[in-house]
Write an enzyme that holds these catalytic residues in place. Structure first.
Site, mmCIF file in Angstrom:
data_model
loop_
_atom_site.group_PDB
_atom_site.id
_atom_site.type_symbol
_atom_site.label_atom_id
_atom_site.label_comp_id
_atom_site.label_asym_id
_atom_site.label_seq_id
_atom_site.Cartn_x
_atom_site.Cartn_y
_atom_site.Cartn_z
ATOM 1 N N ARG A 18 0.855 -1.185 0.000
ATOM 2 C CA ARG A 18 0.000 0.000 0.000
ATOM 3 C C ARG A 18 0.894 1.238 0.000
ATOM 4 O O ARG A 18 1.868 1.322 0.760
ATOM 5 C CB ARG A 18 -0.905 0.024 1.234
ATOM 6 C CG ARG A 18 -2.065 -0.969 1.169
ATOM 7 C CD ARG A 18 -3.094 -0.564 0.124
ATOM 8 N NE ARG A 18 -4.268 -1.425 0.129
ATOM 9 C CZ ARG A 18 -4.422 -2.494 -0.634
ATOM 10 N NH1 ARG A 18 -3.436 -2.860 -1.444
ATOM 11 N NH2 ARG A 18 -5.532 -3.210 -0.594
ATOM 12 N N HIS A 25 -0.437 0.283 -9.729
ATOM 13 C CA HIS A 25 -1.085 -0.615 -8.769
ATOM 14 C C HIS A 25 -1.704 -1.810 -9.500
ATOM 15 O O HIS A 25 -2.871 -2.140 -9.321
ATOM 16 C CB HIS A 25 -2.148 0.143 -7.969
ATOM 17 C CG HIS A 25 -2.497 -0.524 -6.668
ATOM 18 N ND1 HIS A 25 -3.026 0.164 -5.605
ATOM 19 C CD2 HIS A 25 -2.400 -1.814 -6.251
ATOM 20 C CE1 HIS A 25 -3.243 -0.660 -4.595
ATOM 21 N NE2 HIS A 25 -2.863 -1.878 -4.968
ATOM 22 N N GLU A 42 -2.560 7.766 -4.578
ATOM 23 C CA GLU A 42 -3.177 7.292 -5.823
ATOM 24 C C GLU A 42 -4.712 7.414 -5.752
ATOM 25 O O GLU A 42 -5.289 7.270 -4.677
ATOM 26 C CB GLU A 42 -2.761 5.843 -6.114
ATOM 27 C CG GLU A 42 -3.163 4.822 -5.084
ATOM 28 C CD GLU A 42 -2.642 3.431 -5.420
ATOM 29 O OE1 GLU A 42 -3.494 2.523 -5.571
ATOM 30 O OE2 GLU A 42 -1.415 3.230 -5.526
#
Length: 385
Positions: A214, A260, A243
């Site tokens: 993360r 991601h 993000e």
């Protein structure tokens, strides 16, 4: 509830919802990033990904909602206390894309090792976070025979025999540091900015630093600062602190930068949906009548024949074009923040099919050393030696 047709609200980017959930009711697709409370007025079941924050504001009009499923490993985007208070059942898909993330990490490391002209098996490794992803990465690294240190203090309480390495020691001793942390902001071991200026200063000057967990577990400003002070340091980044907004200078500093998508193998995405199908049928007290194999297509590249010139990197490159991921991401970056955010989501929505290492069977004649290496990496090896 079992005898009535349900309204099922599902993220538009979640695959195979219809073949798995059509028997329960009507599936309505929505944009997970832009989901509103008004869209959930009739919802009985909500299926989301990490881009949707499920909280009181979102569910304020969802009076019929009985179950929330997130096709992700983490649940930091679910307000579980609120769901508990509303007596709304919820579930995640723990481990659904763990192998996909491990494949990504190993591909990125092998790519960087080739750039540096070093054997990745000669490097020392540190893994921060030994959950579904980190634990599987450690297992594959240990199978490769490399030295691995692991930092995960909460795991000691669950498994007393687990050997936890203090974070500062791990950072000082590891050539490659892989961060696979969930995002938590409370409790005895919060991970938000776990790696900030003080911790990052322990990294070796030429360390390879990978984050595929993360984004907010690492202080982006601190990482940017330390990496500019240490020009030989390499950054491999799949996640970003804010993000879908991306720190453009940090992305420019990274050797590999992606939006991601480490967990975006076809198997990982389908497995996430299927695990929610299993958990929802269990919630209903029913039997899951469908099989994972019914939604998983055969791979387009099922077999690769090796010869005496083949390398592990050749095999990885055959299955996964990480440079294409990096190029698409960099081409999408813009100083127009609104446009860049939209492009980030579009790249994830239109991500090409990527299969996991385990989908590929290797045949041919290779030496014992390569055969062992490929097996440790996660490939199906049927080669002769």
């Amino acid at each position: 509830m079992r005898n009535s047709r349900l309204t099922i609200i599902a993220d538009e980017n979640m695959p195979s919802v219809e073949p798995l959930f059509d028997d329960f009711g009507k599936v309505v697709r929505v944009s997970g990033r832009d989901l509103s409370a008004e869209q959930l007025i009739e919802a009985d079941l909500l299926l989301v990904r990490s881009v949707t924050n499920v909280n009181e504001a979102l569910l304020s009009q969802a009076k019929n909602l009985k179950f929330v499923g997130t096709a992700t490993i983490g649940m930091d985007h679910l307000d579980t206390a609120y769901l508990d208070n509303r007596q709304i059942a919820y579930s995640n898909a723990a481990g659904c894309n763990a192998d996909s993330v491990v494949d990504y990490a190993l591909a990125a490391i092998y790519r960087e090792a080739a750039i540096r002209k070093v054997d990745p098996k000669t490097l020392s490794y540190g893994v921060i976070g030994a959950g579904n992803v980190g634990g599987r990465l450690v297992a594959r690294l240990e199978a490769l025979g490399v030295n691995v240190l692991v930092s995960d203090p909460p795991k000691v309480k669950r498994i007393p025999s687990f050997i936890d390495t203090p974070l500062d020691e791990l950072l000082q001793k590891s050539d490659v540091v892989c961060c696979h942390l969930p995002l938590t902001k409370a409790g005895a071991h919060p991970t938000y900015h776990l790696l900030s200026e003080t911790e990052l200063a322990y990294l070796k000057p030429d360390a390879i630093f990978l984050n595929a967990g993360r984004g907010p577990t690492v202080d982006g400003e601190a990482l940017k600062a330390i990496s500019h002070k240490q020009p030989d340091m390499t950054l491999l980044l799949d996640v970003w602190e804010f993000e879908p907004e991306v720190d453009l200078p940090l992305a420019a500093r990274a050797s590999l930068a992606t939006p991601h998508i480490a967990g975006y193998s076809l198997e990982g995405k389908l497995r996430g949906t299927f695990m929610l199908y299993q958990q929802f049928t269990e919630y209903l007290g029913a039997m899951a009548g469908k099989q994972f194999s019914s939604i998983l297509p055969l791979p387009e590249k099922p077999i690769l024949v090796l010869d005496d010139t083949s390398t592990a990197l050749d095999v990885i490159n055959f299955l996964y074009n990480y440079d294409a991921d990096d190029m698409r991401f960099r081409d999408s970056l813009s100083t127009d923040t609104a446009l860049q955010r939209k492009q980030f989501d579009l790249l994830r929505k239109t991500y090409p099919v990527r299969r996991e290492f385990s989908s590929l069977t290797l045949t041919g004649v290779v030496n014992d050393s390569l055969r062992h290496e490929l097996h440790a990496l996660g490939f199906n090896v049927e080669v002769k030696h």
